[in-house]
Motif scaffolding. Structure first.
Motif, PDB file in Angstrom:
ATOM      1  N   LEU A 156      87.364  -1.581 102.591  1.00 39.29           N
ATOM      2  CA  LEU A 156      86.184  -0.735 102.710  1.00 39.29           C
ATOM      3  C   LEU A 156      86.241   0.044 104.018  1.00 39.29           C
ATOM      4  O   LEU A 156      86.569  -0.519 105.065  1.00 39.29           O
ATOM      5  CB  LEU A 156      84.911  -1.600 102.682  1.00 39.29           C
ATOM      6  N   ILE A 157      85.918   1.335 103.935  1.00 40.29           N
ATOM      7  CA  ILE A 157      85.803   2.186 105.120  1.00 40.29           C
ATOM      8  C   ILE A 157      84.323   2.474 105.341  1.00 40.29           C
ATOM      9  O   ILE A 157      83.626   2.922 104.426  1.00 40.29           O
ATOM     10  CB  ILE A 157      86.570   3.515 104.939  1.00 40.29           C
ATOM     11  N   VAL A 158      83.853   2.207 106.549  1.00 42.63           N
ATOM     12  CA  VAL A 158      82.465   2.488 106.912  1.00 42.63           C
ATOM     13  C   VAL A 158      82.465   3.722 107.814  1.00 42.63           C
ATOM     14  O   VAL A 158      83.030   3.701 108.906  1.00 42.63           O
ATOM     15  CB  VAL A 158      81.811   1.302 107.638  1.00 42.63           C
ATOM     16  N   ALA A 159      81.859   4.794 107.343  1.00 45.47           N
ATOM     17  CA  ALA A 159      81.805   6.044 108.106  1.00 45.47           C
ATOM     18  C   ALA A 159      80.643   5.990 109.072  1.00 45.47           C
ATOM     19  O   ALA A 159      79.486   6.155 108.691  1.00 45.47           O
ATOM     20  CB  ALA A 159      81.668   7.227 107.166  1.00 45.47           C
ATOM     21  N   ALA A 160      80.952   5.735 110.333  1.00 45.36           N
ATOM     22  CA  ALA A 160      79.942   5.655 111.393  1.00 45.36           C
ATOM     23  C   ALA A 160      80.302   6.650 112.488  1.00 45.36           C
ATOM     24  O   ALA A 160      80.070   6.388 113.672  1.00 45.36           O
ATOM     25  CB  ALA A 160      79.876   4.237 111.951  1.00 45.36           C
ATOM     26  N   ASP A 161      80.871   7.766 112.085  1.00 44.54           N
ATOM     27  CA  ASP A 161      81.432   8.703 113.059  1.00 44.54           C
ATOM     28  C   ASP A 161      80.523   9.889 113.357  1.00 44.54           C
ATOM     29  O   ASP A 161      80.973  10.949 113.782  1.00 44.54           O
ATOM     30  CB  ASP A 161      82.827   9.169 112.645  1.00 44.54           C
ATOM     31  N   GLY A 162      79.244   9.707 113.172  1.00 47.95           N
ATOM     32  CA  GLY A 162      78.256  10.590 113.757  1.00 47.95           C
ATOM     33  C   GLY A 162      78.090  11.958 113.140  1.00 47.95           C
ATOM     34  O   GLY A 162      78.555  12.262 112.034  1.00 47.95           O
ATOM     35  N   LEU A 163      77.415  12.802 113.912  1.00 46.31           N
ATOM     36  CA  LEU A 163      77.013  14.128 113.466  1.00 46.31           C
ATOM     37  C   LEU A 163      78.192  14.979 113.002  1.00 46.31           C
ATOM     38  O   LEU A 163      78.088  15.736 112.033  1.00 46.31           O
ATOM     39  CB  LEU A 163      76.280  14.822 114.622  1.00 46.31           C
ATOM     40  N   TRP A 164      79.328  14.857 113.685  1.00 47.19           N
ATOM     41  CA  TRP A 164      80.516  15.667 113.371  1.00 47.19           C
ATOM     42  C   TRP A 164      81.523  14.826 112.580  1.00 47.19           C
ATOM     43  O   TRP A 164      82.725  14.874 112.818  1.00 47.19           O
ATOM     44  CB  TRP A 164      81.148  16.190 114.661  1.00 47.19           C
ATOM     45  N   SER A 165      81.045  14.083 111.628  1.00 43.51           N
ATOM     46  CA  SER A 165      81.831  13.095 110.898  1.00 43.51           C
ATOM     47  C   SER A 165      83.064  13.670 110.202  1.00 43.51           C
ATOM     48  O   SER A 165      82.972  14.555 109.348  1.00 43.51           O
ATOM     49  CB  SER A 165      80.930  12.416 109.861  1.00 43.51           C
ATOM     50  N   LEU A 171      85.288  13.414 102.528  1.00 44.40           N
ATOM     51  CA  LEU A 171      84.641  13.183 101.242  1.00 44.40           C
ATOM     52  C   LEU A 171      84.350  14.492 100.515  1.00 44.40           C
ATOM     53  O   LEU A 171      84.633  14.619  99.318  1.00 44.40           O
ATOM     54  CB  LEU A 171      83.345  12.395 101.446  1.00 44.40           C
ATOM     55  N   VAL A 172      83.777  15.469 101.226  1.00 39.97           N
ATOM     56  CA  VAL A 172      83.393  16.723 100.564  1.00 39.97           C
ATOM     57  C   VAL A 172      84.559  17.692 100.440  1.00 39.97           C
ATOM     58  O   VAL A 172      84.488  18.654  99.676  1.00 39.97           O
ATOM     59  CB  VAL A 172      82.212  17.395 101.295  1.00 39.97           C
ATOM     60  N   GLY A 173      85.642  17.455 101.207  1.00 40.45           N
ATOM     61  CA  GLY A 173      86.846  18.269 101.059  1.00 40.45           C
ATOM     62  C   GLY A 173      86.835  19.574 101.818  1.00 40.45           C
ATOM     63  O   GLY A 173      87.663  20.453 101.565  1.00 40.45           O
ATOM     64  N   HIS A 174      85.903  19.728 102.766  1.00 38.09           N
ATOM     65  CA  HIS A 174      85.861  20.951 103.568  1.00 38.09           C
ATOM     66  C   HIS A 174      85.067  20.690 104.842  1.00 38.09           C
ATOM     67  O   HIS A 174      84.407  19.666 104.975  1.00 38.09           O
ATOM     68  CB  HIS A 174      85.240  22.113 102.777  1.00 38.09           C
ATOM     69  N   LYS A 175      85.128  21.652 105.772  1.00 41.85           N
ATOM     70  CA  LYS A 175      84.336  21.543 106.995  1.00 41.85           C
ATOM     71  C   LYS A 175      82.858  21.453 106.635  1.00 41.85           C
ATOM     72  O   LYS A 175      82.373  22.192 105.784  1.00 41.85           O
ATOM     73  CB  LYS A 175      84.568  22.767 107.883  1.00 41.85           C
ATOM     74  N   ASP A 176      82.162  20.551 107.270  1.00 42.91           N
ATOM     75  CA  ASP A 176      80.747  20.371 106.980  1.00 42.91           C
ATOM     76  C   ASP A 176      80.007  20.263 108.310  1.00 42.91           C
ATOM     77  O   ASP A 176      79.561  19.198 108.713  1.00 42.91           O
ATOM     78  CB  ASP A 176      80.540  19.121 106.123  1.00 42.91           C
ATOM     79  N   GLU A 177      79.903  21.402 108.989  1.00 46.25           N
ATOM     80  CA  GLU A 177      79.359  21.390 110.338  1.00 46.25           C
ATOM     81  C   GLU A 177      77.843  21.258 110.303  1.00 46.25           C
ATOM     82  O   GLU A 177      77.175  21.781 109.410  1.00 46.25           O
ATOM     83  CB  GLU A 177      79.770  22.663 111.078  1.00 46.25           C
TER      84      GLU A 177
END
Length: 442
Positions: A156-165, A171-177
């Motif tokens: 399992l990967i837990v995404a806890a990498d904040g605002l600029w994740s 996951l979405v496959g593109h920049k998501d600023e």
């Protein structure tokens, strides 16, 4: 928990949500690795307001005693009109909070909290990999690749990498600023030796919380480090260029924004003589459709999925809640086949609350940033009508609102998980063993 259901959990990000998840997950018996891009955990220091929904978690996780010694527990909470007039005042704030929620409201230096969480996670056997910036996430193999060439594989990967994740982008496959909110924050921490004014010193050494609310802006001040330091946050209109999220600010420019405000606030600002005063653009994201991916090997927590304005001080608190709930649910596993539905249960417990808090922060901004006029006059009438009385009904300051405060501060992650497990008991029934011709539906 038996060894065969011990998960290998990879947490991306060692901020508050990431370390909280690491502690809770390790306490549940799983093996945890945390990947962090910073080479050391020395986050820029500023204050945090830890409300009862999170302070009870810190107690349960048995963080070191020195953390509590470094806390400041405000005895009073006051909301001022920007001129200085008192609009709302609770002179027994600490006692009322403990009585209602059986946990304290405390103000901490962020570094003190992060270091205490880090130390506790290490005691529990969590492994930290610092200086590892994420390059790629492979969902097919549940592997995270870093720019240094290292790879980390687990269940399992837990995404806890904040605002600029980076995980969000994967996951979405593109920049998501993130998007600008229209506000920025000046963050100031004054040490006691920078304050000579006896009246100001007394405010620092005898912890209270003060808000000043005015046209398009507001300020909050409170003590940290047991009354040895004072934290001030100034929330003002964003004037940073597009694409710039942080920039050095001018002390004179900052003071100019508060000319005509309460002399007490301005005397605090006069203590800021020189040095770097950073301006931070306040950003947010639109709501994510899901916090768990289709393969059920990636789950989001904290600012990676619900970044929020600081106007209710719930960014840190809700992130600690996320980590606690995720770890507690993972502790109820009896078979790895339960993981997808456990993650969906986590999402159902946390997504609506996190996103509701985000929306409430924008409502608080509206009520604290009203320009002078008819709407502001009506707001202040509500304030004044209940000054010195027990507050009833909706209230412009959610900090003492009898409708919003219990919803925020009364949240108990352990009880929420216990209730959810009881209601969804079928998810936690161990799959039948050695039955090749039978089908067990969980």
């Amino acid at each position: 928990m038996s060894e065969k259901v011990r998960l290998q959990v990879i947490i991306v990000g060692a901020g508050l949500s990431g370390i909280a998840a690491a502690i809770s997950t390790a306490l549940s018996g799983h093996t945890v690795q945390v990947i962090e891009q910073a080479s050391e955990l020395a986050e820029v220091g500023a204050g945090l307001q830890i409300t009862p929904n999170a302070s009870r978690l810190l107690k349960q996780w048995q963080l070191r005693d020195s953390l509590w010694e470094a806390a400041a527990e405000p005895t009073k909470l006051t909301v001022h009109r920007y001129s200085g007039e008192i609009l709302a005042h609770d002179d027994a704030f600490d006692k009322g909070i403990r009585t209602k929620y059986n946990a304290p409201f405390i103000d901490l230096h962020r570094v003190d909290l992060q270091q205490a969480l880090f130390e506790r996670a290490q005691e529990l056997g969590v492994t930290f990999h610092l200086g590892e910036r994420i390059a790629l996430v492979d969902f097919e193999t549940t592997t995270v690749y870093s720019e240094t060439g290292h790879q980390f594989t687990g269940d399992l990967i837990v995404a806890a990498d904040g605002l600029w994740s980076r995980c969000r982008e994967a996951l979405v496959g593109h920049k998501d600023e993130p998007l600008p909110t229209g506000d920025l924050a000046y963050r100031i921490v004054l040490s006691a030796d920078q304050i000579q004014d006896p009246e100001l010193k007394a405010l620092v050494e005898n912890p209270e919380v003060h808000f000043w609310i005015g046209p398009g802006a507001h300020a909050v001040g409170y003590s940290v480090r047991g009354g040895k330091m004072y934290n001030i946050v100034l929330l003002v209109p964003d004037n940073l260029p597009p694409g710039v999220s942080r920039q050095a600010g001018s002390v004179d420019e900052m003071k100019e924004l508060f000319v005509g405000w309460d002399p007490i606030l301005n005397r605090f600002l006069d203590c800021v003589k020189s040095g770097r005063i950073d301006k931070w653009k306040l950003m947010h994201h639109g709501e994510m459709e899901n916090w768990v991916n289709d393969r059920s090997n990636l789950v989001f927590i904290g600012d990676a999925c619900h970044p929020m304005l600081p106007y209710l001080a719930q960014g840190a608190n809700s992130s600690l809640e996320d980590g606690a709930v995720l770890g507690l649910l993972l502790g109820r596993m009896s078979n790895k086949s339960q993981l997808p539905r456990i993650l969906r249960l986590y999402e159902s417990l946390r997504k609506s609350r996190g996103e509701s808090i985000v929306r409430e922060t924008f409502k608080q901004r509206h009520d604290f940033h009203m320009v002078d006029g008819e709407e502001q006059v009506k707001r202040d009438q509500i304030f004044r009508s209940q000054l010195g009385q027990e507050i009833k009904g909706a209230f412009p300051s959610r900090w003492t609102c009898p409708e919003v405060q219990p919803w925020l501060y009364g949240y108990d992650a352990n009880k929420e998980v216990e209730k959810a497990v009881a209601e969804h008991a079928h998810l936690f029934v161990e799959a039948a063993k050695n039955r090749p011709f039978s089908c067990v539906i969980l």
